[in-house]
Each structure stands twice: as structure tokens, then as C-alpha cells.
Design an enzyme around this catalytic site. Sequence first.
Site, mmCIF file in Angstrom:
data_model
loop_
_atom_site.group_PDB
_atom_site.id
_atom_site.type_symbol
_atom_site.label_atom_id
_atom_site.label_comp_id
_atom_site.label_asym_id
_atom_site.label_seq_id
_atom_site.Cartn_x
_atom_site.Cartn_y
_atom_site.Cartn_z
ATOM 1 N N ASP A 186 0.875 -1.176 0.000
ATOM 2 C CA ASP A 186 0.000 0.000 0.000
ATOM 3 C C ASP A 186 0.915 1.230 0.000
ATOM 4 O O ASP A 186 1.799 1.368 0.856
ATOM 5 C CB ASP A 186 -0.912 -0.007 1.232
ATOM 6 C CG ASP A 186 -1.937 1.120 1.172
ATOM 7 O OD1 ASP A 186 -3.050 0.869 0.723
ATOM 8 O OD2 ASP A 186 -1.584 2.249 1.570
ATOM 9 N N LEU A 187 0.740 2.132 -0.984
ATOM 10 C CA LEU A 187 1.636 3.274 -1.124
ATOM 11 C C LEU A 187 1.452 4.252 0.035
ATOM 12 O O LEU A 187 0.326 4.556 0.441
ATOM 13 C CB LEU A 187 1.375 3.981 -2.447
ATOM 14 C CG LEU A 187 1.547 3.129 -3.713
ATOM 15 C CD1 LEU A 187 1.347 3.976 -4.948
ATOM 16 C CD2 LEU A 187 2.908 2.457 -3.736
ATOM 17 N N ASP A 232 -4.331 2.356 -4.731
ATOM 18 C CA ASP A 232 -2.868 2.328 -4.642
ATOM 19 C C ASP A 232 -2.370 1.058 -3.956
ATOM 20 O O ASP A 232 -1.325 1.057 -3.322
ATOM 21 C CB ASP A 232 -2.360 3.581 -3.895
ATOM 22 C CG ASP A 232 -2.903 3.675 -2.476
ATOM 23 O OD1 ASP A 232 -3.901 2.986 -2.174
ATOM 24 O OD2 ASP A 232 -2.331 4.437 -1.664
#
Length: 622
Positions: free
Chosen positions: A488-489, A531
Amino acid sequence: MQVAPYPINEAARLEFLRSLDILDTPPAERFDRFTRVLAELVQVPIALVSLVDADTQWFKSRVGMDACETSRDIAFCAHALHADGALIIEDASTDIRFHDNPLVVGAPFVRFYVGIPLRSSDGYVVGTLCAIDTRPRSIKPSTLSAMKDLARAVERELFHGSMAGQARTVFEDERRARSLSETRFATVFEETPTGKALVDLSGRLEVVNRKFCEITGYSAEELICRTFQEITHPDDLEADLALVADLIAGRRKNYALEKRYVRKDGTLVWVDLHVAILRDAAGAPLHLIAAILDITPRKHSEALIQNYQHELERRVTERTLDLVQSQRTLQSIADNIPMLIAQVDSELRYVFNNARYQEIFNVDPLSLRGKSIQTVLTPPVFDELLPYFNRALAGNRSTRDDIRYDELDGRIWRATYIPDVRDGAVVGFFVMSQDVTEQKRKEKSLTDRALLDHLTGLPNRAALMEKLTDAVDSAQRGLTDFSVYFLDLDGFKRVNDDYGHDLGDELLCQVSERLRQKVRQQDTVCRLAGDEFVVIASGAKAQDTCERIASAMCASLMQPFHMRGHTIRIGTSVGVAVCPAYASITPEHLLASADAAMYQAKRGGRNCYRFAPAVQMQDGHA
């Protein structure tokens, strides 16, 4: 012109129609055969399978109609949505609803119309099977009855996918019902519109509902004294018992089967049977739950269609034999058909070839007569097709649809081999081979669109679950091991907020490319959603190996991204779940474990990785 009102259940009807995933799909032979039969049956120039969407009438299959859709406002079929059995208009030019309709005053100049609503078991009318003529006329009751039978067969094709899940739905319904009172269970069991039965593991009928009694002609008391084996047609029993054995042994969770019951009065009834097994908390089998749908009318309709198709094939064969006797006529026709056509004798020697052989194989068709098929086909292709030749010589028609006559040419062909039967003996066969390269390309394109993320080009969630399921299955059988990385960014929302979603989308594409560069060719990078990304690394289970992989991904995504004059800095939080050989875990639980580990990394300071707890091994494996 009157515009048809919307049905009272319009919103639910549209939701159901779109759940079928059939709108705007390519033509399908399974529907085209119905419109061909209908046109011949009613003797009309136009026959349609019409689906009515919110603003459009769309034709899934059409005979005699160039357009593939019309506006719903002018659609006759929109009026047919409200018909109980059929909407019949003998002369549209005198009907107040349609006399000034554009389809009446202009092409195709509709006069006669009859439409049979296509209705699901839940009562949603999604469209019609309709016949159209350009002259006023009526329809005989017997023809209308046969048309309704065809409509029921079309419904079967449309709604089969939803019915296929009925046994699983019954299983889940019954599982929840165990926690309810016996009164509520009995009410649900009795009021369902399909036959239901609770069966013990030996086949004895324990509980049956009213609909099941209606289907078999027995009373509930008479059925409870019997087993399903006693009322099943002997010819269908072996397959049924084999599937029941698979259920009890745990080799399958449910099954579907078309079979015949012998009714109390001795007559036969065809049913669509869906069976699931109920197990206790420890996994031991308890009961079988069966859902039974009477499909006798559909079977009669299928027999009608099959007989009609056999008659058509018989006529085509007779006509073909006549054409063979007239060589000039055959040559003229065959040479102008855009496919390879040949006649082969029982010794696999050419009797006839059309002009297309010159174009495809660069050989004079006349020079092939009396020569072996091996004169044209390469040895690998000949060996590949020899079983189909033998099948045709044995009197069986067959089709092969992935032939490549020349690997350098790149075209894909579908060939049908039709036995040449004379005086009861097979003397050879006919070959009809068509170029299906474009069709195969479109099929692949549709598959790619379904399994690829449209923004990054990475496999999407659906593709991820397929690959993860295959990987877990291989691991459980001890064939391989692998690890899953849930990313997960960090800081992606800020990028969207500060620079806009267009730049955010570009950033996701660059992230995807960096991840591709950090994995091996045999590994898989997927975009889950937003993302979130998932990486499956095969053969990687040692902790130091997994740490190097996770650390490399974190380091790569920490490097600045230079886009449109901006320098963007983000990070990523990674959750790692290892699936060793002989693991005891489902794909969903494995992904959830990696997800949970990712959130631990978030809470641990971001731009780092955390490992999920070790996966439990199957009994007997360390």
C-alpha cells in the site's frame, strides 16, 4: 405513437438484465439457431431475440434485420414486457399504438408482430423472442404454442448461469436456516417455487416440499418411504450415484445434473437437479439438499429443434450430393465461398478441392485430385488432424477450431469434417475449413480486458485470485512454495490532493513499472485496487529471501519520481505472507494475512515491511 410504460419493477429488472453480462456481446450460435428456427416456423422475414435495456432495444440474435439495436421508445418489444403470454399485432398500421411508429411508416415497414416475453424464474422480463412480417397476417394457435416452447428454450440459454448457482444458494440458505425455528424453516422450504428435498446419505428422502410432490406425482408420505434411487430412471442412476459419492467423499461441493424421474403414474419427467451436501462443524457429511426444476417442456422444445436441425442437415447433404454429381456447378459455387472446401475418399485421397487451395497452399486444386492429403499438409499438421479424419471415416462429424496450416502464416482455421455416406456406407468425408483468426483475436481481447487493469496493464483482482488459487493448490499438493507481498503506497493521497488525479494515475503507472523491474519473469505483479499492489513470488519462502525482496521494493519506491516538472516522493508499506509446500490455507485467508501484516507495517512507521504469522501445515507434514 404510444410509448410503452416502464414495468413497476424496472430498476430491479434492469439490474437483473445487466447481471447476465450479455448486453453488447458478440453473436452466438446458441441463440442464432433459435431465430433461424423461428423464421422457418412462422414463415416470416424477420426473427429476433431482443433485450430491452434502459434506453435501447438490443438484438442478441437477428434474422432479416441489419440494425443491431433501436431506441426503446419505438420498440414493439417494450410493449411486450407487459404481456402475460404473448403480444400479437396482426396489422400495426391500424393499431392506435403503432400506426405512426417509425418502424411502421418506414423501414422495415412492420405490419405483423408477435412477441413472447423472456421471463426469469423471479418474474423479470428482460426482452422477447419475436417474429415480424411486412404484411398483415395472423398466427395459428399451434404455431404460437411452438413459438412459446422456443422462448422457454431461449430463457434456458439466458438464465442458465444464474440457475447453475442455485444449488449453492440452497446450501447457504439451509445452513442459515439451522439457526432458525422449525416453523420458519418449513415455511421457506414449502413456499419456494422449485422442488426441494432433504436426503440422507443412503438416498432416503427425509423431507420434501409440495413442489417436489407435484413434479413426481407422489404424496409427501409416499415419497418419505422411498429413496431417490427408486424414482430415478435406471439409465440415469449410475451417473447420479457417482456424483453423490464424490460429494460425500469431499471431492466436490455440489453438482448439477439433468435426469429423469419416473412419476407415480409411470410417465417420465425431465428435471434439472442441483445437489449440495451439508456437513457438521467438524466437516462430517450430514445430509444432501436437492433443488429440482421441471424442464420437460424445454426438453420437448430441444427435441423439436434437434429434429429440425437434422432435417436441415439431411437436406443440405442431399443438395451437396446433387452438387457433387454436377461438377461444374459445384466448382463454381465452392470457388466463390471464402473457405477451404474439399472432398476426400476413404483412402485419404483428394476427390475435389476448391480454388482457395491455390491461395492458401499455392497449389493447383486440379492437380491434387487422386493425391493424398499429405501432399498438402505438413507432417505435424497431418498427425494432429489424423484422429479427426478417422472419426469422420467412422461416420462421426467433428470440428477442430485451432488449426495452423503454416506456422509462419499466423492464421488460425476451424475445420469441420462431415462423413460422406452413400447407400449406408461411409465412402469418405467433406472438409470445410474457415479462417477464424479475427474471431480468436477478439476472444483473446475480451479475455485480456476482463483480466487486466485498464490503467497500468497489470493483472487485476480477478486475475490475481486465479493465479493465487493455482499457486495455493500447487503448494497444498507439495509441488511448490511461494510468498505474497501486499503493498500500500505511503503518501499517495497527498499526491492526488496536491497535483490532481491525472498525475496520480501517471504515478501509479510508474510504480507498476518499477515493481515489474524488481521481480523475476516467473513472478506476478497485480494491481488490486487504488494504490494497492500484490506481488506473488514463486519459490521464495526463506525469511532472508523474502526480506531482500520486500526491502528492494521499499527501496525502489522511495526513490524520487520526476513527472511534469515535479519531484514526487512516496513510500510503501509491505505485508509479507509465506505459503510453504503442504500449506493448509485458502487463497482468501493468505491474502488477508498479507493485508493485515501490511497494516502492521503502516502502524510501525511506514515504508517498511512486516511478516504475517506462519501458515499452518497439513497433518503429516513438517
